[in-house]
Scaffold this motif. Sequence first.
Motif, PDB file in Angstrom:
ATOM      1  N   SER A 186       0.752  -1.284  -0.122  1.00 32.02           N
ATOM      2  CA  SER A 186      -0.166   0.229   0.097  1.00 32.02           C
ATOM      3  C   SER A 186       0.918   1.264   0.010  1.00 32.02           C
ATOM      4  O   SER A 186       1.829   1.399   0.766  1.00 32.02           O
ATOM      5  CB  SER A 186      -1.082  -0.055   1.337  1.00 32.02           C
ATOM      6  OG  SER A 186      -1.410   1.429   1.668  1.00 32.02           O
TER       7      SER A 186
ATOM      8  N   LYS B 284     -12.820 -10.902   3.899  1.00 34.17           N
ATOM      9  CA  LYS B 284     -13.670 -10.364   2.705  1.00 34.17           C
ATOM     10  C   LYS B 284     -14.884 -11.095   2.507  1.00 34.17           C
ATOM     11  O   LYS B 284     -15.882 -10.640   2.174  1.00 34.17           O
ATOM     12  CB  LYS B 284     -12.756  -9.880   1.428  1.00 34.17           C
ATOM     13  CG  LYS B 284     -11.506  -9.088   1.689  1.00 34.17           C
ATOM     14  CD  LYS B 284     -10.833  -8.741   0.501  1.00 34.17           C
ATOM     15  CE  LYS B 284     -11.606  -7.841  -0.473  1.00 34.17           C
ATOM     16  NZ  LYS B 284     -10.622  -7.193  -1.557  1.00 34.17           N
TER      17      LYS B 284
ATOM     18  N   ASP C 244      -4.236  -2.151   2.366  1.00 37.39           N
ATOM     19  CA  ASP C 244      -5.171  -0.986   2.273  1.00 37.39           C
ATOM     20  C   ASP C 244      -6.399  -1.289   2.813  1.00 37.39           C
ATOM     21  O   ASP C 244      -7.242  -0.376   3.156  1.00 37.39           O
ATOM     22  CB  ASP C 244      -5.417  -0.609   0.788  1.00 37.39           C
ATOM     23  CG  ASP C 244      -4.635   0.703   0.515  1.00 37.39           C
ATOM     24  OD1 ASP C 244      -3.842   0.872   1.008  1.00 37.39           O
ATOM     25  OD2 ASP C 244      -4.346   0.898  -0.854  1.00 37.39           O
ATOM     26  N   ILE C 245      -6.740  -2.576   3.116  1.00 37.50           N
ATOM     27  CA  ILE C 245      -8.081  -3.206   3.447  1.00 37.50           C
ATOM     28  C   ILE C 245      -8.527  -2.415   4.809  1.00 37.50           C
ATOM     29  O   ILE C 245      -9.686  -2.127   5.071  1.00 37.50           O
ATOM     30  CB  ILE C 245      -8.032  -4.630   3.773  1.00 37.50           C
ATOM     31  CG1 ILE C 245      -9.552  -5.250   4.045  1.00 37.50           C
ATOM     32  CG2 ILE C 245      -7.092  -5.047   4.841  1.00 37.50           C
ATOM     33  CD1 ILE C 245      -9.872  -6.621   4.056  1.00 37.50           C
TER      34      ILE C 245
ATOM     35  N   LYS D 272     -16.483  -2.150  -3.554  1.00 37.08           N
ATOM     36  CA  LYS D 272     -15.416  -1.914  -2.630  1.00 37.08           C
ATOM     37  C   LYS D 272     -14.837  -2.982  -1.923  1.00 37.08           C
ATOM     38  O   LYS D 272     -13.676  -2.980  -1.614  1.00 37.08           O
ATOM     39  CB  LYS D 272     -15.689  -0.682  -1.717  1.00 37.08           C
ATOM     40  CG  LYS D 272     -15.979   0.806  -2.535  1.00 37.08           C
ATOM     41  CD  LYS D 272     -16.472   1.794  -1.406  1.00 37.08           C
ATOM     42  CE  LYS D 272     -16.244   3.002  -2.385  1.00 37.08           C
ATOM     43  NZ  LYS D 272     -16.754   4.207  -1.297  1.00 37.08           N
TER      44      LYS D 272
ATOM     45  N   VAL E 297     -13.281  -5.672  -4.595  1.00 35.30           N
ATOM     46  CA  VAL E 297     -12.096  -5.413  -5.516  1.00 35.30           C
ATOM     47  C   VAL E 297     -10.716  -5.492  -4.916  1.00 35.30           C
ATOM     48  O   VAL E 297     -10.781  -5.793  -3.548  1.00 35.30           O
ATOM     49  CB  VAL E 297     -12.201  -3.959  -5.614  1.00 35.30           C
ATOM     50  CG1 VAL E 297     -11.686  -2.796  -4.415  1.00 35.30           C
ATOM     51  CG2 VAL E 297     -11.013  -3.442  -6.839  1.00 35.30           C
ATOM     52  N   LYS E 298      -9.846  -5.804  -5.528  1.00 30.37           N
ATOM     53  CA  LYS E 298      -8.727  -6.232  -4.975  1.00 30.37           C
ATOM     54  C   LYS E 298      -7.673  -4.992  -4.667  1.00 30.37           C
ATOM     55  O   LYS E 298      -7.512  -4.159  -5.192  1.00 30.37           O
ATOM     56  CB  LYS E 298      -7.436  -7.131  -5.901  1.00 30.37           C
ATOM     57  CG  LYS E 298      -6.135  -7.612  -5.525  1.00 30.37           C
ATOM     58  CD  LYS E 298      -5.471  -8.380  -6.507  1.00 30.37           C
ATOM     59  CE  LYS E 298      -4.087  -8.762  -5.841  1.00 30.37           C
ATOM     60  NZ  LYS E 298      -3.332  -9.609  -6.851  1.00 30.37           N
ATOM     61  N   HIS E 299      -7.109  -5.080  -3.140  1.00 26.62           N
ATOM     62  CA  HIS E 299      -6.688  -4.006  -2.609  1.00 26.62           C
ATOM     63  C   HIS E 299      -4.994  -3.938  -2.667  1.00 26.62           C
ATOM     64  O   HIS E 299      -4.522  -5.088  -2.767  1.00 26.62           O
ATOM     65  CB  HIS E 299      -6.960  -3.551  -1.266  1.00 26.62           C
ATOM     66  CG  HIS E 299      -8.519  -3.315  -1.103  1.00 26.62           C
ATOM     67  ND1 HIS E 299      -9.396  -2.690  -1.723  1.00 26.62           N
ATOM     68  CD2 HIS E 299      -9.366  -4.046  -0.180  1.00 26.62           C
ATOM     69  CE1 HIS E 299     -10.368  -2.664  -1.267  1.00 26.62           C
ATOM     70  NE2 HIS E 299     -10.709  -3.711  -0.333  1.00 26.62           N
ATOM     71  N   TRP E 300      -4.295  -2.908  -2.599  1.00 29.71           N
ATOM     72  CA  TRP E 300      -2.917  -2.886  -2.417  1.00 29.71           C
ATOM     73  C   TRP E 300      -2.664  -3.653  -0.923  1.00 29.71           C
ATOM     74  O   TRP E 300      -3.563  -3.642  -0.122  1.00 29.71           O
ATOM     75  CB  TRP E 300      -2.349  -1.698  -2.333  1.00 29.71           C
ATOM     76  CG  TRP E 300      -2.435  -0.946  -3.517  1.00 29.71           C
ATOM     77  CD1 TRP E 300      -2.652   0.232  -3.922  1.00 29.71           C
ATOM     78  CD2 TRP E 300      -1.581  -1.069  -4.712  1.00 29.71           C
ATOM     79  NE1 TRP E 300      -2.542   0.844  -5.127  1.00 29.71           N
ATOM     80  CE2 TRP E 300      -1.810  -0.267  -5.970  1.00 29.71           C
ATOM     81  CE3 TRP E 300      -0.678  -2.218  -5.193  1.00 29.71           C
ATOM     82  CZ2 TRP E 300      -1.250  -0.316  -6.976  1.00 29.71           C
ATOM     83  CZ3 TRP E 300      -0.080  -2.424  -6.490  1.00 29.71           C
ATOM     84  CH2 TRP E 300      -0.494  -1.291  -7.434  1.00 29.71           C
TER      85      TRP E 300
ATOM     86  N   ASN F 164      -7.960   0.530   5.672  1.00 38.73           N
ATOM     87  CA  ASN F 164      -8.923   1.785   5.360  1.00 38.73           C
ATOM     88  C   ASN F 164      -9.976   2.067   5.082  1.00 38.73           C
ATOM     89  O   ASN F 164     -10.702   3.051   4.958  1.00 38.73           O
ATOM     90  CB  ASN F 164      -7.943   2.463   4.332  1.00 38.73           C
ATOM     91  CG  ASN F 164      -6.348   2.681   4.542  1.00 38.73           C
ATOM     92  OD1 ASN F 164      -6.172   2.940   5.850  1.00 38.73           O
ATOM     93  ND2 ASN F 164      -5.510   2.495   3.558  1.00 38.73           N
ATOM     94  N   TYR F 165     -10.846   0.889   5.073  1.00 36.94           N
ATOM     95  CA  TYR F 165     -12.211   0.746   4.519  1.00 36.94           C
ATOM     96  C   TYR F 165     -13.097   0.470   5.596  1.00 36.94           C
ATOM     97  O   TYR F 165     -12.833  -0.286   6.463  1.00 36.94           O
ATOM     98  CB  TYR F 165     -12.245  -0.320   3.256  1.00 36.94           C
ATOM     99  CG  TYR F 165     -11.610   0.091   2.010  1.00 36.94           C
ATOM    100  CD1 TYR F 165     -12.326   0.664   0.940  1.00 36.94           C
ATOM    101  CD2 TYR F 165     -10.360  -0.308   1.748  1.00 36.94           C
ATOM    102  CE1 TYR F 165     -11.901   0.944  -0.099  1.00 36.94           C
ATOM    103  CE2 TYR F 165      -9.723   0.134   0.609  1.00 36.94           C
ATOM    104  CZ  TYR F 165     -10.706   0.766  -0.332  1.00 36.94           C
ATOM    105  OH  TYR F 165      -9.967   1.176  -1.661  1.00 36.94           O
TER     106      TYR F 165
ATOM    107  N   GLU G 117      -6.832 -12.244   5.053  1.00 38.35           N
ATOM    108  CA  GLU G 117      -7.696 -11.403   4.291  1.00 38.35           C
ATOM    109  C   GLU G 117      -8.839 -11.838   3.570  1.00 38.35           C
ATOM    110  O   GLU G 117      -9.912 -11.465   3.519  1.00 38.35           O
ATOM    111  CB  GLU G 117      -6.866 -10.510   3.571  1.00 38.35           C
ATOM    112  CG  GLU G 117      -7.547  -9.376   2.520  1.00 38.35           C
ATOM    113  CD  GLU G 117      -6.949  -8.943   1.493  1.00 38.35           C
ATOM    114  OE1 GLU G 117      -6.841  -7.600   1.325  1.00 38.35           O
ATOM    115  OE2 GLU G 117      -6.372  -9.668   0.595  1.00 38.35           O
TER     116      GLU G 117
END
Length: 232
Positions: free
Chosen positions: A29, A123, A163-164, A154, A157-160, A166-167, A119
Amino acid sequence: MIKKKNNAYRLIKTNTPKLALIHHATGFSPNRLASLFLKVTAQEDLVIQKKTKDGFWDWKLADDTAYKYLKKEITAYLKKNVDTSTFQLMLEHFNTNYLTKEYFGEDYQSLVNTYQFQEGPLKDFVREAFIAINPLTADMSPQERAMRNQRLGKISVKHWIGDITNYDYFSQAPGFMMSNVQQALQYIDLYIMNLLHEKQLDSELSNLSVNQRLEQKLIPKASATKIKKPKI
């Protein structure tokens, strides 16, 4: 403006080749990378005007401004250099000689595998819960459908890497799932910090910059042909 608040922009600009390489090779990230970069920077080298009432650095201010600048700088750097032969050679060297290091028992890919193993279930849990609570119904307006699908996107989607957190949906998962992800991230953070401390990498990237400048000079410039206007 970032320049008025701290000197993080100058430090990032100086270290852009290193930060861009680490980000590109690791998928880490940019937000977390900016934060870790400032944390490993000696405080005497870091100028941040605003401090907390206790006299500590206002890391949130530094992180927020540095993140925006870092993302801009590494995007521009990669756009210009990622396809060059010198960068590709450096990337291969970095993957082979740095991401295989076992700073505390595991190489980088092993740590990423552990992180993704934690992760994924989080998700999946949040996605299934969201779909159950927010099903598509016939009486939904197009706007409601779009908003619902945007929120679901959101989650999907695949995050850096990292970054997860931050959501908003991250905090909707069970506590043990959040803890598992955060614990896996702590090891990745430590690995990235070790990479940022690599002095040999600094030296190699300095040589890379020299080679890139030489490569640019060797590119033949298109000769401007003069077109004579016909006489009437």
